[in-house]
Design a protein around this motif. Structure first.
Motif, PDB file in Angstrom:
ATOM      1  N   GLY A  33     -40.966   0.535   4.845  1.00 18.42           N
ATOM      2  CA  GLY A  33     -40.859  -0.669   4.016  1.00 18.42           C
ATOM      3  C   GLY A  33     -39.527  -0.739   3.291  1.00 18.42           C
ATOM      4  N   VAL A  34     -39.080   0.399   2.769  1.00 18.39           N
ATOM      5  CA  VAL A  34     -37.781   0.470   2.097  1.00 18.39           C
ATOM      6  C   VAL A  34     -36.674   0.108   3.093  1.00 18.39           C
ATOM      7  CG1 VAL A  34     -36.101   2.070   1.067  1.00 18.39           C
ATOM      8  CG2 VAL A  34     -38.498   2.119   0.324  1.00 18.39           C
ATOM      9  N   ILE A  35     -36.737   0.661   4.293  1.00 19.51           N
ATOM     10  CA  ILE A  35     -35.731   0.372   5.319  1.00 19.51           C
ATOM     11  C   ILE A  35     -35.737  -1.122   5.654  1.00 19.51           C
ATOM     12  CG2 ILE A  35     -35.144   0.735   7.759  1.00 19.51           C
ATOM     13  CD1 ILE A  35     -36.057   3.695   7.332  1.00 19.51           C
ATOM     14  N   GLY A  36     -36.920  -1.695   5.814  1.00 18.75           N
ATOM     15  CA  GLY A  36     -37.016  -3.126   6.086  1.00 18.75           C
ATOM     16  C   GLY A  36     -36.402  -3.959   4.972  1.00 18.75           C
ATOM     17  N   ASN A  37     -36.657  -3.582   3.729  1.00 22.90           N
ATOM     18  CA  ASN A  37     -36.069  -4.297   2.586  1.00 22.90           C
ATOM     19  C   ASN A  37     -34.548  -4.168   2.574  1.00 22.90           C
ATOM     20  OD1 ASN A  37     -38.477  -5.304   1.591  1.00 22.90           O
ATOM     21  ND2 ASN A  37     -38.818  -3.550   0.255  1.00 22.90           N
TER      22      ASN A  37
END
Length: 153
Positions: A33-37
């Motif tokens: 999720g962090v990478i996607g953000n």
């Protein structure tokens, strides 16, 4: 810029340093999720981020003003900082140097999405090394096998 139209779909693949199995299933989706953000914050569009304990696949829509190398540099640096700042691993976390990047046509989006979505199932049958070399061969990317992965010495 007005009158600039684009459609650039990329899959990026990068590994944990030494391909160690450090991405724990208990917090892996949080980091994805962090990478996607981070991808979205770079003014690109995250389609899916997934992987297994030793590597990550990102499928994204790239804006033409964004450099792939700068995007990957930022994503890898900030996501490893997140992992370290939150003490998610018992030792210092690092990504492997480099990454793979592969381009796709819009008609392939569903296939690539499902492929990335089903990484755990896929890797019951194929190692990451075989998968990565397979991608390089499929896309006819010249490579020197001795430089693909940093090995633990």
């Amino acid at each position: 810029m007005a009158n600039t139209y684009h459609q650039i779909y990329l899959q990026t693949v990068f590994a944990v340093k030494y391909r160690n199995a450090m991405l724990s299933k208990t917090w892996r989706s949080q980091v994805f999720g962090v990478i996607g953000n981070l991808i979205n914050e770079a003014n690109c569009k995250t389609i899916i981020v997934n992987g297994v304990e030793n590597h990550v696949h990102c499928f994204l829509g790239l804006r033409p003003v964004v450099s792939v190398s700068e995007l990957m540099k930022t994503v890898k640096a900030k996501s490893s900082k997140y992992i370290n700042d939150h003490n998610l691993t018992p030792e210092r976390f690092e990504w492997q140097d480099g990454y793979g990047v592969f381009s796709y046509h819009r008609s392939q989006m569903d296939i690539i999405y499902k492929y990335i979505q089903n990484q755990e199932e896929h890797h019951r049958k194929q190692t990451f090394r075989d998968e990565y070399i397979g991608l390089l061969k499929e896309f006819k990317v010249e490579y020197n096998e001795q430089y693909i992965f940093t090995e633990l010495v």
